[in-house]
Structure formats: C-alpha cells, structure tokens
Motif scaffolding. Structure first.
Motif, PDB file in Angstrom:
ATOM      1  N   LEU A   1       0.828  -1.204   0.000  1.00  0.00           N
ATOM      2  CA  LEU A   1       0.000   0.000   0.000  1.00  0.00           C
ATOM      3  C   LEU A   1       0.865   1.258   0.000  1.00  0.00           C
ATOM      4  O   LEU A   1       0.582   2.228  -0.720  1.00  0.00           O
ATOM      5  CB  LEU A   1      -0.931  -0.002   1.208  1.00  0.00           C
ATOM      6  N   ASP A   2       1.939   1.242   0.800  1.00  0.00           N
ATOM      7  CA  ASP A   2       2.856   2.379   0.812  1.00  0.00           C
ATOM      8  C   ASP A   2       3.513   2.571  -0.555  1.00  0.00           C
ATOM      9  O   ASP A   2       3.674   3.697  -1.036  1.00  0.00           O
ATOM     10  CB  ASP A   2       3.937   2.166   1.869  1.00  0.00           C
TER      11      ASP A   2
ATOM     12  N   SER B   1     -11.936  -9.807   8.620  1.00  0.00           N
ATOM     13  CA  SER B   1     -11.072  -9.080   9.557  1.00  0.00           C
ATOM     14  C   SER B   1      -9.634  -8.949   9.094  1.00  0.00           C
ATOM     15  O   SER B   1      -8.925  -8.030   9.503  1.00  0.00           O
ATOM     16  CB  SER B   1     -11.104  -9.770  10.923  1.00  0.00           C
ATOM     17  N   GLU B   2      -9.163  -9.861   8.224  1.00  0.00           N
ATOM     18  CA  GLU B   2      -7.757  -9.807   7.827  1.00  0.00           C
ATOM     19  C   GLU B   2      -7.447  -8.689   6.838  1.00  0.00           C
ATOM     20  O   GLU B   2      -6.284  -8.417   6.539  1.00  0.00           O
ATOM     21  CB  GLU B   2      -7.308 -11.148   7.241  1.00  0.00           C
ATOM     22  N   TRP B   3      -8.487  -8.029   6.311  1.00  0.00           N
ATOM     23  CA  TRP B   3      -8.274  -6.906   5.392  1.00  0.00           C
ATOM     24  C   TRP B   3      -8.221  -5.635   6.229  1.00  0.00           C
ATOM     25  O   TRP B   3      -9.231  -5.177   6.756  1.00  0.00           O
ATOM     26  CB  TRP B   3      -9.379  -6.858   4.346  1.00  0.00           C
ATOM     27  N   THR B   4      -7.018  -5.064   6.354  1.00  0.00           N
ATOM     28  CA  THR B   4      -6.789  -4.050   7.387  1.00  0.00           C
ATOM     29  C   THR B   4      -6.419  -2.669   6.871  1.00  0.00           C
ATOM     30  O   THR B   4      -6.341  -1.721   7.648  1.00  0.00           O
ATOM     31  CB  THR B   4      -5.671  -4.526   8.328  1.00  0.00           C
ATOM     32  N   GLY B   5      -6.140  -2.522   5.577  1.00  0.00           N
ATOM     33  CA  GLY B   5      -5.741  -1.221   5.066  1.00  0.00           C
ATOM     34  C   GLY B   5      -6.123  -1.058   3.616  1.00  0.00           C
ATOM     35  O   GLY B   5      -6.445  -2.030   2.922  1.00  0.00           O
ATOM     36  N   ALA B   6      -6.082   0.186   3.154  1.00  0.00           N
ATOM     37  CA  ALA B   6      -6.480   0.455   1.772  1.00  0.00           C
ATOM     38  C   ALA B   6      -5.934   1.789   1.305  1.00  0.00           C
ATOM     39  O   ALA B   6      -5.531   2.639   2.100  1.00  0.00           O
ATOM     40  CB  ALA B   6      -7.995   0.454   1.637  1.00  0.00           C
TER      41      ALA B   6
END
Length: 364
Positions: free
Chosen positions: A92-93, A123-128
């Motif tokens: 993502l970065d 729950s394992e999807w934590t960022g976007a």
C-alpha cells in the motif's frame, strides 16, 4: 472509387472516437468486421473510470479525459478502494509512492474506515488506498455518442467489412473485404484491437507484438445484496476487483490469459477462482452466477498504447494497444491521435500529454 483521407479498421471505442475527431478535418471511412460496432472489448467492459488504472504513464490520459466525460454526463462517481490484507502495508505504501506525483487523488485508509465502506469485510483486510474520484462510465452511451458525432461529420461507416487483403499502390491503400468490397484511402489507421498485429501483417508491416489477454467478468447474486453506493474494490496484489451493479455484483479475478484474437469466452476455472477470491474478502453468500463473459485486452510489450504513424511504412498509423484503459482514456487519446495524424497544434485537453510515450518509434 472514392479515395478517403483515412480508413480506420475497427469501430469499437477506439475507432469510433478517432473517426469523430478526424472527421472535423478530413474524409473518413470506418470499417467494422462485425454486424455492429462495439461487439468485442467495448461491449464487455467492466465500465469504470479509475485514475490509477494502467499505471503512472496512463494517468495523464485518464485525467485529461475526465473533464470531457464528466461534462457530458458519462461518469457517475463511485470511489475506489485498493485493499490489502495484514502484511500488505508495504504494498500500500509503494502504491502511494508510485502514484503520489501523478495528479491522481489518493489517500490511505485504515481498517475502521475500510469496514464502513465494505459491509461484511473479513477481519484480515486491514488497510487500503482510497481514490474518491473513481466513477462508473456509461460505456454504451459514450460509444453511441462518438458514433453519432462521426455520422454527423460525414464518416462513412461500413459494418460486416472484415478485411481480407491490403495493398498499397500509387500513394493509397486498397482494402478488400471478405465479401469482395473494395475501399481506398491515403492513410490506413489500425484500430483493430486484438487483431491489430494481424492487420499490420496483412499490410506487409512488421507487427509490434500487441498481445490479446483474456479478462473474465461474472455477475453474481449475493446475500446480502451489495449497497448501491459501495465503492469499486480492487486487490492491492492484483487478484480481483468487484463493484455493485443494479443489486448484483460484477466480479473479475483480474486474469490476463494470453489468447489468440477471437470472440473470447469465459473459462470455468476463471469463474471459480473469481468466486473463491471474493469469498476470501467478504462474508456474503453467493446465491447464483447469473452471467459470465470475457473480453480481450490488448497490450504492446511495454503496456503503453500506440498512437501515430509507423516510421517504417508510408501512410500506415497505429491506434492500438489500449489494454483495459482504452475506454476511460478515449477522449484524450482520440484527440491526441487525431492531432498527430493531421499535424494540428495541441489544445487544452492534450497540451500536457507527452506524445513520445505512446509513439510507434519507441519500438525501433
């Protein structure tokens, strides 16, 4: 026999948009192999305008097309999320770094904001990465509008005109269709999509290595039905994308299977993979596969489109290799290509574009 200034082969979005632009200044013949324009890639699009789609070198074309599409009512804002599991923060970065200076509007979101936008998110999807400007495109409306502009400006559209033979003599091309019709034009423009390299070979011109890749899409009925305002959701690792459509879900496994130029059909394995990947993202129950289809996205070796005259062949031009971004970039691409082919000055839409990125000369 009439000798047109330009004969464009292919009346999908590429050919239709370019014909409309060229016809303001020249006589144009638009040739389509099928019974009606837009049967292949144009008619099978997942129909979204997404600023980062295609990579940083495509972003300028997408942004330059945005005003045209918005002002004419072809966009309906939706927003897009590139989502990542735990452990994908680095990806993502990297996405933020890659597109940070392109002019695309993007920002990072963490789990709470992500869960608000995607009901049932596991729950394992934590960022976007959030892209608020992403919008649905009225593909059929845009294509029809370009065809109407072309007709109004005098373009001669011929359907069921599959080209069987191409020859150049006396400063013009003669094109013969499978039915025996013949056409002549000073310049032949290759907007044949998946068939682009084949057309070049028929004209005795070295192909560029434009490869058709099959992309699968399925329409699912799920429980609960997705909210109509849910964003387009894309995997930061490139393994799926999905969005709501009229109470259903349009889903792709983001496949890119090399293919011959053909009337593409979905494979059962790709459909099964798409559903399996969706179920790893949300807890919705898949009730039925209502539709499935596939289209061919065609890329040059460097995955950039090709606009302009072939440096090795008099009177032969390319408008091809537009991958999955050809519809969302159509206004700027067609305007830029027409200015290149006609030798016109750039206007406000195209002035900031680097035509050299897309020139055929880059292939030597």
């Amino acid at each position: 026999m009439t000798v047109y200034d330009f004969a464009i082969v292919g009346a999908g979005m590429a050919g239709a948009s370019l014909a409309a632009e060229l016809a303001e200044h020249a006589s144009v013949l638009l040739l389509e192999a099928e019974d009606a324009p837009g049967y292949h890639a144009t008619g099978r699009s997942a129909a979204f305008w997404e600023e980062c789609y295609g990579g940083p070198e495509i972003v300028p074309l997408t942004l330059a097309s945005g005003t045209y599409l918005r002002d004419r009512g072809f966009l309906d804002r939706r927003g897009a999320l590139y989502v990542g599991r735990e452990g994908k923060r680095g990806a993502l970065d990297a996405f933020m770094d890659r597109f940070g200076d392109t002019g695309a509007t993007i920002e990072r979101l963490e789990r709470p904001a992500l869960a608000e936008r995607i009901p049932g998110l596991r729950s394992e999807w934590t960022g976007a990465v959030w892209e608020p400007a992403c919008a649905d495109i009225d593909v059929a409306g845009l294509h029809a509008d370009y065809l109407q502009q072309a007709k109004t400006r005098g373009v001669d559209l011929r359907t069921r005109a599959r080209i069987a033979q191409v020859e150049r003599e006396d400063g013009a091309w003669t094109l013969a269709s499978e039915s025996g019709e013949q056409f002549r034009a000073a310049t032949l423009v290759n907007a044949a999509g998946a068939w682009a390299d084949g057309l070049a070979e028929a004209a005795g011109i070295r192909p560029l290595g434009i490869q058709p890749l099959r992309r699968t899409v399925v329409q699912l009925r799920v429980d609960p039905a997705p909210p109509s305002d849910m964003p387009l959701v894309l995997d930061i690792s490139g393994r799926f994308y999905f969005k709501p459509e009229a109470g259903r879900v349009w889903l792709s496994p983001h496949d890119e299977e090399p293919s011959e130029a053909c009337d593409a059909a979905p494979e059962e394995l790709a459909v099964a993979e798409a559903i399996d990947r969706l179920q790893g993202v949300v807890d919705w129950r898949v009730e039925a596969v209502e539709r499935r289809w596939a289209g061919l996205r065609s890329f040059a070796p460097d995955r950039r489109p090709v606009y302009g005259y072939d440096p090795r062949a008099e009177g032969f031009a390319w408008f091809a290799g537009q991958g999955g971004f050809g519809i969302q970039t159509a206004p700027a691409a067609a305007r830029l290509a027409s200015q290149i082919l006609l030798g016109l000055e750039r206007d406000a839409m195209t002035r900031a574009l680097d035509a050299g990125l897309y020139a055929p000369e880059r292939f030597g």
